[in-house]
Write an enzyme that holds these catalytic residues in place. Structure first.
Site, PDB file in Angstrom:
ATOM      1  N   ASP A   1       0.851  -1.192   0.000  1.00 49.30           N
ATOM      2  CA  ASP A   1       0.000   0.000   0.000  1.00 49.30           C
ATOM      3  C   ASP A   1       0.890   1.247   0.000  1.00 49.30           C
ATOM      4  O   ASP A   1       1.832   1.348   0.793  1.00 49.30           O
ATOM      5  CB  ASP A   1      -0.900  -0.002   1.231  1.00 49.30           C
ATOM      6  CG  ASP A   1      -1.941   1.105   1.175  1.00 49.30           C
ATOM      7  OD1 ASP A   1      -2.995   0.882   0.553  1.00 49.30           O
ATOM      8  OD2 ASP A   1      -1.686   2.184   1.744  1.00 49.30           O
TER       9      ASP A   1
ATOM     10  N   ASN B   1      -2.482  12.784  -3.866  1.00 46.27           N
ATOM     11  CA  ASN B   1      -3.456  13.239  -4.867  1.00 46.27           C
ATOM     12  C   ASN B   1      -3.967  14.642  -4.544  1.00 46.27           C
ATOM     13  O   ASN B   1      -4.130  15.479  -5.442  1.00 46.27           O
ATOM     14  CB  ASN B   1      -4.635  12.260  -4.938  1.00 46.27           C
ATOM     15  CG  ASN B   1      -4.365  11.084  -5.866  1.00 46.27           C
ATOM     16  OD1 ASN B   1      -3.550  11.193  -6.780  1.00 46.27           O
ATOM     17  ND2 ASN B   1      -5.028   9.972  -5.626  1.00 46.27           N
TER      18      ASN B   1
ATOM     19  N   HIS C   1      -4.664  14.298  -9.503  1.00 49.28           N
ATOM     20  CA  HIS C   1      -4.849  12.899  -9.877  1.00 49.28           C
ATOM     21  C   HIS C   1      -4.003  12.482 -11.077  1.00 49.28           C
ATOM     22  O   HIS C   1      -3.661  11.293 -11.203  1.00 49.28           O
ATOM     23  CB  HIS C   1      -6.329  12.616 -10.152  1.00 49.28           C
ATOM     24  CG  HIS C   1      -7.164  12.624  -8.902  1.00 49.28           C
ATOM     25  ND1 HIS C   1      -7.246  11.540  -8.057  1.00 49.28           N
ATOM     26  CD2 HIS C   1      -7.933  13.602  -8.343  1.00 49.28           C
ATOM     27  CE1 HIS C   1      -8.042  11.828  -7.035  1.00 49.28           C
ATOM     28  NE2 HIS C   1      -8.473  13.083  -7.190  1.00 49.28           N
TER      29      HIS C   1
ATOM     30  N   ASP D   1      -1.723   9.271 -10.875  1.00 48.13           N
ATOM     31  CA  ASP D   1      -1.678   8.129 -11.788  1.00 48.13           C
ATOM     32  C   ASP D   1      -0.245   7.805 -12.184  1.00 48.13           C
ATOM     33  O   ASP D   1       0.144   6.634 -12.281  1.00 48.13           O
ATOM     34  CB  ASP D   1      -2.502   8.428 -13.047  1.00 48.13           C
ATOM     35  CG  ASP D   1      -4.008   8.378 -12.796  1.00 48.13           C
ATOM     36  OD1 ASP D   1      -4.409   7.901 -11.715  1.00 48.13           O
ATOM     37  OD2 ASP D   1      -4.770   8.821 -13.676  1.00 48.13           O
TER      38      ASP D   1
ATOM     39  N   GLU E   1      -4.645   2.334  -4.461  1.00 52.84           N
ATOM     40  CA  GLU E   1      -3.187   2.440  -4.371  1.00 52.84           C
ATOM     41  C   GLU E   1      -2.561   1.174  -3.775  1.00 52.84           C
ATOM     42  O   GLU E   1      -1.431   1.190  -3.299  1.00 52.84           O
ATOM     43  CB  GLU E   1      -2.790   3.648  -3.522  1.00 52.84           C
ATOM     44  CG  GLU E   1      -3.110   3.562  -2.046  1.00 52.84           C
ATOM     45  CD  GLU E   1      -4.516   4.039  -1.691  1.00 52.84           C
ATOM     46  OE1 GLU E   1      -4.728   4.428  -0.533  1.00 52.84           O
ATOM     47  OE2 GLU E   1      -5.392   4.012  -2.580  1.00 52.84           O
TER      48      GLU E   1
END
Length: 326
Positions: free
Chosen positions: A198, A206, A211, A215, A242
Site C-alpha cells: 500500500d 493526490n 490525480h 496516476d 493504491e
C-alpha cells in the site's frame, strides 16, 4: 512432392508458366477467374501434387506474390514445417481417391509468404467436380487471414486480464492465479507467499499534486513491483486503488521478505523530477506478507486475509514498514 522438413521453405521460386495449365481448359479457367476475382478471401486451385493451377488476387496478396508467379509453384513451399508434412501426406493419400469428394479443414496454418513475412490463416481444401478437371484431381482452397482476428483476440485478452493504468494483472486475474497456485501448493506441499503493498498517504499525494500525477505515481510504483518479481511464475497485480499484490509460488517467508525489502528500498529512492515534482520528494510503501506452508491456512482467501492483517499492522506501526504474518 518431397521436401526437407528441417529446412525453411526457400524464397527462390520456380519461373511462372506462360501457358495455361493443362488441367483446366481455358473456358473453365476464365469462368473460375470471373467467379473468384473479387471475393475477399484467398481462393486458389491446386492439383494432386499441390501445384497452383489458379489463384485469385486475394490469394496472391496473402501469399505475398503475384498471380502469374504463383502458377506452377507448390503450396507446400509456403507452409510451415509441421503444416507442410501434414498437407504433403494428405495430398499423397488423396491420389488413390480420384472418384470420391474429399475435403480438409478449415485448419489453422502458418504461411511463409514470398516476401519472407509470416501469416497465420485458416486453410480449407475441397475436391473439385470431375467435369472441371481435364486430366487429374483438382482441389479448390480457401485461405482466410487470421491476423486481424488474432490481434483483436490478444487485445481483448489483455484488456480482460490487466489493469489499464498500471499494466499489471487486474483483480480477477490475481484471484484466478492465486487459486491455481494454491492448488499446486496443496498438491505438492510447497510454499506459496503473498505480499500486499500500500502506498503510504496516497490520498494526500493526490490532494497535493492532483490525480494526473497520482496516476503517474501509481505507474512508477507498479513498474518497480513488476521488475522485482523473481520469476515469470510470479504475478504482480493492482489489488485496488493504491494497493498492489504479489503472488510468489514456491517461495518461503524469507524470500518474500527479501523481495519486499528490495521494493521498499527502490520505492524510497524513486525520484519524481520526471513528473515535475521537487528533487527531494519521496514516498514510501507499507507491506504485509503471509506464507502458506504445511497447511497453515485453510483457503487461498485466508492467506490473502493474513497478508492484509499484516499490512494493517505495518501501517499502524508507523508505515514504511514490512510486517510478516505469524
Amino acid at each position: 512432392m518431397s521436401t526437407n522438413k528441417n529446412e525453411q521453405p526457400s524464397t527462390a521460386k520456380p519461373e511462372a508458366k506462360n501457358a495455361l495449365p493443362q488441367s483446366i481448359n481455358s473456358e473453365q479457367l476464365a469462368l473460375i477467374a470471373q467467379m473468384f476475382q473479387n471475393i475477399p478471401e484467398g481462393v486458389f486451385i491446386i492439383n494432386g501434387q499441390g501445384t497452383f493451377e489458379f489463384a485469385n488476387p486475394m490469394a496472391a496478396q496473402l501469399l505475398g506474390d503475384n498471380q502469374e508467379a504463383l502458377i506452377g509453384q507448390n503450396i507446400l513451399h509456403y507452409l510451415h514445417d509441421t503444416d507442410r508434412d501434414k498437407y504433403m501426406y494428405t495430398l499423397l493419400s488423396w491420389l488413390d481417391h480420384k472418384d470420391s469428394p474429399i475435403s480438409l479443414g478449415p485448419n489453422e496454418v502458418k504461411i511463409y509468404r514470398a516476401d519472407s513475412k509470416t501469416l497465420e490463416a485458416d486453410l480449407c481444401i475441397s475436391s473439385l467436380p470431375k467435369n472441371i478437371a481435364v486430366a487429374e484431381n483438382l482441389f479448390i482452397c480457401v485461405l482466410h487471414d487470421l491476423s486481424s482476428h488474432k490481434e483483436q483476440y490478444n487485445r481483448l485478452i489483455k484488456q480482460a486480464t490487466t489493469d489499464h493504468l498500471t499494466g499489471l494483472a487486474n483483480r480477477l486475474t490475481l484471484e484466478e492465479s492465486l487459486k491455481e497456485h494454491w492448488q499446486e501448493s496443496v498438491q505438492t506441499n510447497q510454499a506459496i507467499s503473498t505480499i500486499l503493498i500500500d502506498i503510504d498517504y496516497f490520498k494526500l499525494f493526490n490532494d497535493r499534486f492532483g490525480h494526473v500525477k497520482g496516476d503517474k505515481c501509481l505507474q512508477k510504483v507498479a513498474s518497480i513491483i513488476a521488475e522485482s518479481l523473481p520469476s515469470r511464475d510470479c504475478l504482480a497485480a493492482r489489488y485496488g486503488g493504491e494497493e498492489f499484490a504479489i503472488i510468489l509460488p514456491r517461495c518461503q517467508k524469507d524470500t518474500a521478505a527479501a523481495i519486499a525489502k528490495h521494493i521498499q528500498i527502490k520505492v524510497n529512492n524513486m525520484p519524481f523530477t520526471d513528473i515535475g515534482l521537487p528533487s527531494d520528494f519521496r514516498i514510501s510503501v507499507s507491506q504485509g506478507i503471509a506464507c502458506e506452508f504445511n497447511n497453515q491456512y485453510r483457503t487461498s482467501e485466508a492467506l490473502i486475509c493474513a497478508a492484509d492483517t499484516a499490512l494493517y499492522r505495518a501501517k499502524t506501526e508507523g508505515r514504511n514498514k514490512i510486517s510478516i504474518s505469524a
